[in-house]
Design a protein around this motif. Structure first.
Motif, PDB file in Angstrom:
ATOM      1  N   VAL A 110       1.401  -8.646   5.517  1.00 18.90           N
ATOM      2  CA  VAL A 110       2.605  -8.290   6.272  1.00 18.90           C
ATOM      3  C   VAL A 110       3.152  -9.515   7.005  1.00 18.90           C
ATOM      4  CG1 VAL A 110       3.472  -6.945   8.216  1.00 18.90           C
ATOM      5  CG2 VAL A 110       1.988  -5.876   6.531  1.00 18.90           C
ATOM      6  N   PRO A 134      11.803  -4.256   6.202  1.00 20.52           N
ATOM      7  CA  PRO A 134      10.931  -3.082   6.047  1.00 20.52           C
ATOM      8  C   PRO A 134      10.366  -2.950   4.639  1.00 20.52           C
ATOM      9  CG  PRO A 134      13.222  -2.424   6.343  1.00 20.52           C
ATOM     10  CD  PRO A 134      13.162  -3.882   6.610  1.00 20.52           C
ATOM     11  N   TRP A 137       7.725  -5.449   4.328  1.00 21.73           N
ATOM     12  CA  TRP A 137       6.682  -5.063   5.283  1.00 21.73           C
ATOM     13  C   TRP A 137       5.723  -4.088   4.598  1.00 21.73           C
ATOM     14  CZ3 TRP A 137       6.548  -6.134  10.728  1.00 21.73           C
ATOM     15  CH2 TRP A 137       5.629  -5.377  11.446  1.00 21.73           C
ATOM     16  N   ILE A 138       6.307  -3.075   3.973  1.00 18.93           N
ATOM     17  CA  ILE A 138       5.488  -2.050   3.325  1.00 18.93           C
ATOM     18  C   ILE A 138       4.821  -2.605   2.071  1.00 18.93           C
ATOM     19  CG2 ILE A 138       5.590   0.169   2.131  1.00 18.93           C
ATOM     20  CD1 ILE A 138       7.741   0.962   4.253  1.00 18.93           C
ATOM     21  N   THR A 141       1.889  -4.555   3.032  1.00 19.75           N
ATOM     22  CA  THR A 141       0.746  -3.713   3.401  1.00 19.75           C
ATOM     23  C   THR A 141      -0.031  -3.289   2.160  1.00 19.75           C
ATOM     24  OG1 THR A 141       2.100  -2.855   5.213  1.00 19.75           O
ATOM     25  CG2 THR A 141       0.073  -1.685   4.722  1.00 19.75           C
TER      26      THR A 141
ATOM     27  N   LEU B  17       0.884   0.146  10.380  1.00 17.24           N
ATOM     28  CA  LEU B  17       1.825  -0.763   9.721  1.00 17.24           C
ATOM     29  C   LEU B  17       2.818  -0.006   8.850  1.00 17.24           C
ATOM     30  CD1 LEU B  17      -0.426  -3.798   8.774  1.00 17.24           C
ATOM     31  CD2 LEU B  17       1.415  -3.706  10.445  1.00 17.24           C
ATOM     32  N   ILE B  18       2.302   0.974   8.100  1.00 17.23           N
ATOM     33  CA  ILE B  18       3.193   1.748   7.229  1.00 17.23           C
ATOM     34  C   ILE B  18       4.183   2.534   8.079  1.00 17.23           C
ATOM     35  CG2 ILE B  18       3.305   3.653   5.560  1.00 17.23           C
ATOM     36  CD1 ILE B  18       1.499   2.208   3.959  1.00 17.23           C
ATOM     37  N   LEU B  20       5.283   1.767  11.076  1.00 18.45           N
ATOM     38  CA  LEU B  20       6.264   0.830  11.631  1.00 18.45           C
ATOM     39  C   LEU B  20       7.306   0.448  10.583  1.00 18.45           C
ATOM     40  CD1 LEU B  20       4.236  -1.692  13.829  1.00 18.45           C
ATOM     41  CD2 LEU B  20       6.068  -0.172  14.549  1.00 18.45           C
ATOM     42  N   GLY B  21       6.838   0.155   9.378  1.00 15.25           N
ATOM     43  CA  GLY B  21       7.743  -0.204   8.290  1.00 15.25           C
ATOM     44  C   GLY B  21       8.703   0.940   8.000  1.00 15.25           C
ATOM     45  N   GLY B  22       8.163   2.158   7.952  1.00 12.84           N
ATOM     46  CA  GLY B  22       8.987   3.328   7.698  1.00 12.84           C
ATOM     47  C   GLY B  22      10.013   3.534   8.799  1.00 12.84           C
ATOM     48  N   LEU B  24      11.299   1.255  10.741  1.00  9.56           N
ATOM     49  CA  LEU B  24      12.302   0.200  10.625  1.00  9.56           C
ATOM     50  C   LEU B  24      13.328   0.550   9.543  1.00  9.56           C
ATOM     51  CD1 LEU B  24      12.614  -2.516  12.043  1.00  9.56           C
ATOM     52  CD2 LEU B  24      11.378  -3.577  10.153  1.00  9.56           C
TER      53      LEU B  24
END
Lengths: 162, 125
Positions: A110, A134, A137-138, A141, B17-18, B20-22, B24
């Protein structure tokens, strides 16, 4: 520095470089930048087997070599920022002792993507790239989980060099 | 399941993390706005602004070195480009503020901007 360590440095750097090349052959998916981060296998392995400083050196050499061989100046700035942020976070997380290689590599994935995007946004002076954040980001992950699992297995299975 | 227990912290980190990404993604999705006009720039100069509310087919550039721009249903897309890479064609349609289609070989940029449409207040939520 012991000869065996020099040899390990060389091997891991070469491995990271070959993995970077392999990854560059894969056509970009629907969003540029979504990738597995194969070179991170070598970096996470180095982080666990050799230590943080060694992983940083190998990563730095990889980033510079990749830029010289396949990339350009802009790519160098992106990937250097990504790698620096990623290694900082991975080092910190590993130090807490609360996470396995999976958690460490997820944070690294990330951070790598976020670092790249932030530098790209700063360099291009546009917030248009915010959309990538985003998504990357995902994807970072998910890639981090896979890389973390595989490198965890590798650290266990590959015999230690004396 | 054994793995989940021994890697509890990892799992929490991944979940956070997932999430937060979602979040965003959701935030960006909710705050984006449909644009009003497609601004066409060639070689850095604005050559026209087309309201997205009006369907149009516009030939840009010179014959053999041009692009066919289509405005349809409030979206803009490049349907044909006389260049080898076809990046702009494959990109598909754009409609939200700040989105753009770029054709590097022809120095063409189509960007979606807010803008006020003819007689209609463009500042709708």
């Amino acid at each position: 520095m012991k000869a065996s360590k020099v040899a390990q440095y060389g091997l891991l750097t070469a491995l990271a470089l070959v993995l970077s090349y392999l990854e560059s052959l894969v056509p970009p998916l629907w969003v540029p930048g979504v990738k597995l981060g194969l070179p991170n296998l070598a970096i996470v392995f180095a982080l666990y087997r050799l230590g943080w400083k060694d992983a940083c050196v190998i990563s730095l050499v990889r980033v510079v070599l990749v830029a010289l061989l396949f990339g350009n100046g802009a790519a160098l700035a992106y990937s250097a920022a990504g790698a620096a942020l990623s290694l900082t976070l991975m080092g910190l997380l590993k130090r807490t002792g609360k996470f396995s290689s999976v958690g460490v590599s997820v944070a690294g994935g990330v951070a790598h993507n976020a670092g790249q995007i932030l530098v790209a946004m700063a360099m291009l002076g546009t917030s248009r790239l915010a959309w990538y954040l985003p998504v990357l980001w995902i994807s970072g992950t998910v890639a981090g989980v896979l890389i973390g699992i595989v490198s965890g297995i590798l650290v266990k299975r590959v015999p230690e060099q004396k | 399941m054994e793995w989940l227990k021994t890697h509890r912290n990892d799992v929490i980190l991944i979940a956070v993390l997932i999430a937060l990404g979602g979040a965003l993604l959701l935030w960006l999705g909710l705050t984006r706005q449909v644009g009003g006009v497609a601004r066409v720039q060639i070689d850095g100069e604005t050559v026209m602004e087309l309201p997205l509310s009006q369907d149009a087919r516009v030939e840009l550039g010179e014959p053999g070195r041009g692009n066919l721009l289509i405005i349809e249903n409030g979206t803009a897309r490049v349907e044909r480009a006389d260049c080898p890479d076809q990046v702009c064609v494959r990109q598909g349609a754009v409609r939200y503020n700040g989105e753009s289609i770029v054709c590097l070989p022809h120095k063409l940029i189509v960007s979606i901007e807010g803008g006020v449409e003819n007689g209609v207040d463009g500042s709708t939520g």
